[in-house]
Design a protein around this motif. Sequence first.
Motif, PDB file in Angstrom:
ATOM      1  N   LYS A  85      -6.557  -1.953  44.638  1.00 57.96           N
ATOM      2  CA  LYS A  85      -6.551  -1.104  43.450  1.00 57.96           C
ATOM      3  C   LYS A  85      -6.187   0.338  43.795  1.00 57.96           C
ATOM      4  O   LYS A  85      -5.627   1.064  42.988  1.00 57.96           O
ATOM      5  CB  LYS A  85      -7.917  -1.155  42.765  1.00 57.96           C
ATOM      6  CG  LYS A  85      -8.231  -2.522  42.143  1.00 57.96           C
ATOM      7  CD  LYS A  85      -9.565  -2.504  41.430  1.00 57.96           C
ATOM      8  CE  LYS A  85      -9.857  -3.863  40.804  1.00 57.96           C
ATOM      9  NZ  LYS A  85     -11.174  -3.886  40.114  1.00 57.96           N
ATOM     10  N   GLU A  86      -6.574   0.768  44.970  1.00 53.04           N
ATOM     11  CA  GLU A  86      -6.195   2.080  45.482  1.00 53.04           C
ATOM     12  C   GLU A  86      -5.494   1.886  46.830  1.00 53.04           C
ATOM     13  O   GLU A  86      -5.653   0.847  47.470  1.00 53.04           O
ATOM     14  CB  GLU A  86      -7.425   2.981  45.692  1.00 53.04           C
ATOM     15  CG  GLU A  86      -8.209   3.316  44.430  1.00 53.04           C
ATOM     16  CD  GLU A  86      -9.283   2.269  44.126  1.00 53.04           C
ATOM     17  OE1 GLU A  86      -9.902   2.355  43.048  1.00 53.04           O
ATOM     18  OE2 GLU A  86      -9.500   1.355  44.960  1.00 53.04           O
ATOM     19  N   LYS A  93     -11.620   8.570  40.052  1.00 50.00           N
ATOM     20  CA  LYS A  93     -10.282   8.049  39.750  1.00 50.00           C
ATOM     21  C   LYS A  93      -9.296   8.364  40.881  1.00 50.00           C
ATOM     22  O   LYS A  93      -8.177   8.850  40.659  1.00 50.00           O
ATOM     23  CB  LYS A  93      -9.768   8.609  38.427  1.00 50.00           C
ATOM     24  CG  LYS A  93     -10.635   8.204  37.239  1.00 50.00           C
ATOM     25  CD  LYS A  93     -10.083   8.745  35.924  1.00 50.00           C
ATOM     26  CE  LYS A  93     -10.976   8.314  34.749  1.00 50.00           C
ATOM     27  NZ  LYS A  93     -10.488   8.844  33.460  1.00 50.00           N
ATOM     28  N   LYS A 144     -17.448   3.231  45.277  1.00 50.64           N
ATOM     29  CA  LYS A 144     -17.883   3.453  43.888  1.00 50.64           C
ATOM     30  C   LYS A 144     -17.640   4.904  43.477  1.00 50.64           C
ATOM     31  O   LYS A 144     -17.118   5.181  42.387  1.00 50.64           O
ATOM     32  CB  LYS A 144     -19.360   3.103  43.752  1.00 50.64           C
ATOM     33  CG  LYS A 144     -19.898   3.283  42.330  1.00 50.64           C
ATOM     34  CD  LYS A 144     -21.385   2.954  42.251  1.00 50.64           C
ATOM     35  CE  LYS A 144     -21.913   3.204  40.835  1.00 50.64           C
ATOM     36  NZ  LYS A 144     -23.377   2.947  40.743  1.00 50.64           N
ATOM     37  N   VAL A 175     -11.842  -2.380  48.101  1.00 50.65           N
ATOM     38  CA  VAL A 175     -10.715  -1.713  47.420  1.00 50.65           C
ATOM     39  C   VAL A 175      -9.819  -2.733  46.740  1.00 50.65           C
ATOM     40  O   VAL A 175      -9.357  -2.539  45.615  1.00 50.65           O
ATOM     41  CB  VAL A 175      -9.914  -0.859  48.427  1.00 50.65           C
ATOM     42  CG1 VAL A 175      -8.611  -0.348  47.794  1.00 50.65           C
ATOM     43  CG2 VAL A 175     -10.746   0.327  48.905  1.00 50.65           C
ATOM     44  N   ARG A 216     -13.966   5.635  42.845  1.00 52.69           N
ATOM     45  CA  ARG A 216     -13.464   5.130  41.555  1.00 52.69           C
ATOM     46  C   ARG A 216     -13.965   5.979  40.398  1.00 52.69           C
ATOM     47  O   ARG A 216     -13.264   6.135  39.390  1.00 52.69           O
ATOM     48  CB  ARG A 216     -13.874   3.672  41.387  1.00 52.69           C
ATOM     49  CG  ARG A 216     -13.039   2.773  42.299  1.00 52.69           C
ATOM     50  CD  ARG A 216     -13.214   1.318  42.068  1.00 52.69           C
ATOM     51  NE  ARG A 216     -12.210   0.600  42.853  1.00 52.69           N
ATOM     52  CZ  ARG A 216     -12.402  -0.577  43.413  1.00 52.69           C
ATOM     53  NH1 ARG A 216     -13.569  -1.197  43.277  1.00 52.69           N
ATOM     54  NH2 ARG A 216     -11.434  -1.149  44.085  1.00 52.69           N
ATOM     55  N   GLU A 217     -15.154   6.528  40.543  1.00 51.02           N
ATOM     56  CA  GLU A 217     -15.647   7.433  39.500  1.00 51.02           C
ATOM     57  C   GLU A 217     -14.771   8.678  39.419  1.00 51.02           C
ATOM     58  O   GLU A 217     -14.607   9.266  38.353  1.00 51.02           O
ATOM     59  CB  GLU A 217     -17.093   7.822  39.811  1.00 51.02           C
ATOM     60  CG  GLU A 217     -18.087   6.684  39.586  1.00 51.02           C
ATOM     61  CD  GLU A 217     -19.497   7.053  40.035  1.00 51.02           C
ATOM     62  OE1 GLU A 217     -19.664   8.153  40.618  1.00 51.02           O
ATOM     63  OE2 GLU A 217     -20.419   6.243  39.803  1.00 51.02           O
ATOM     64  N   ASP A 276      -6.586   7.913  43.817  1.00 49.52           N
ATOM     65  CA  ASP A 276      -5.384   7.101  44.047  1.00 49.52           C
ATOM     66  C   ASP A 276      -5.329   6.604  45.490  1.00 49.52           C
ATOM     67  O   ASP A 276      -4.738   5.575  45.776  1.00 49.52           O
ATOM     68  CB  ASP A 276      -4.129   7.933  43.759  1.00 49.52           C
ATOM     69  CG  ASP A 276      -4.075   8.422  42.332  1.00 49.52           C
ATOM     70  OD1 ASP A 276      -3.801   7.598  41.443  1.00 49.52           O
ATOM     71  OD2 ASP A 276      -4.312   9.630  42.109  1.00 49.52           O
TER      72      ASP A 276
END
Length: 617
Positions: free
Chosen positions: A573-574, A546, A540, A570, A543-544, A548
Amino acid sequence: MAELKEKLFSEFPPVSTEEWMAKITADLKGAPFEKKLVWKTGEGFNVNPFYRAEDIEGLKTPASLPGEFPYVRGTKKDNDWKVRQNLKVDDPKETNRRAKEALNRGADSLGFYLEGEAVSRESITLLLDGIIPEAVELNFATCGGAAEKLIGILVGYLKEHGADLNQCFGSVEYDPFEKLLVQGTEQENWIDETVKVLKTGNSLPNYRTLVVNAYLLSDAGAYITQELGYALAWGNELLSKLSDAGLTVSEIARKIKFNFGISSNYFMEIAKFRTARWLWAEIVAAYEPKDKDEAGKMVAYARTSNWNLTIYDAQVNLLRTQTETMSAALAGVDSISVTPFDAIYKEPDDFSERIARNQQLLLKEECHFDKVVDPSAGSYYVEVLTNSLADAAWKLFLETDEQGGFYVAIHSGAIQKAVNASNEARRKAVATRRLSLLGTNQFPNFTEMAADKIKRTEQESGNVPASGIPSLDFSRGASDFEKLRLATEKSGKTPKVFMLTIGNLAMRLARSQFSSNFFACAGYRIIDNLGFETVEAGVKAAREKKADVIVLCSSDDEYAVFAPEAYELVKGKELFVVAGAPACSEELKTQGIEYFINVKSNVLETLKTFNALLGIE
């Protein structure tokens, strides 16, 4: 007490080599001595972790004296050397100003580099205005075709200004083989041209007019044995061919100057210069000149190598060049120049040139390196290195001779191929971190940007021109990493790498530090963390920010639980990476986890893969 002569530690019983080995073997706890402690060099021989008096029994080098044949300990009885400042001549008047400033600030040797079309009476007059040629070592280099003309102009200038030619000293550096090595193009009738240059140079009794530019091999990544062995073959080619052309060995040898590079291999470089003087004296003596002792004295100029220089964290270049300069100074060379720390990416300015000069002046004025001749003499380690290098270099010298000599070997491309192979092997060692370049492949400056400071583009090298003769590859050890990091800078993207630290405190911090340094080598932005209570909280937070790339940092035992959980969260997404090589790696791979980084990773190739995945070209 001061008059008492005691042997230190005489009250302690002697310890034999066998006892030392028994203790070392016990401390290794079963690990093989040869694998753990013996250094397998690239020079063609291994180096032991310790040496004793018995290792130098029977060697002739420890009995040598300074200034005496075969000159292992130096060609003179002092250790003074010339502090050389090299200057490229674009504007003769401006170069003259810089030259006089360098002389006023401690230099006592100048190296001028002129393009062929710049060689004229007017340019030499402007260049040497106000410089006393009897007091300063003057060295000139130009393209091969202009060397004879330059000598003639220089002789005319010196006579016109009333200089005593017998008191003037320096060099006009004519190298008939440089184009063949660097560009793959040969100079026709090189023997006739070299004879002309040498005979013209006789007008300057104390000027050396033929050079062995062995630093080219060093800059191209050659191992020390290669630089030394090929340099000897290079010098012998001049002796052999020019004596066949009717010149005496004495007049040829007295006109040859050796220009060496200096790598960061500290003690090996000290041994290299000792070995070079020794073997060259033996080579000259084999021709039986009448003045064997004088003719066999090697004149050696040393310059710090370009191969170790880096664009990123460039101030570290000061540390590299300082230890290199120390090696050459302790080994007793005749002159040294230190490459300014910024020379690899721009024209050096007054500041970087001053610092480079001062690096030598510190060794003279504060460390007194010029007060002791060959202080490493008698060291078991250095004496063994000297003899080991001599054996390896002599073997290479003989192999080159069997191929037909130096010219035949470079004309066939054999030497270029051998040196380029060494360059590739050493760059692979950098890629896998077996060879460290601080600030480049280890402990990079995370926030440094370098693209804007690069004002000089390096020439492509290592190509095979139309002649079919390969040229030397001058790619530096850091070149591949710099290309990678510059690609990140120029892409306009700055990938974020998030450290998901969890579990065992010691392991997560260690692996977080390792991973941060790993990805920072490509110029990625690193987001480190002290630790998370749960995997979900870590993902979490990533993702906050952002992120990669998410790197899971924990212990091997905990990866079996944490890694599958994190990978599931994950969901592609990353990019997901596991830091380490846990025993459960194969099981994790079956669950879809692809990327692992650890001490055995090829850092360069791994980062190239991530650049491609992140759309950075």
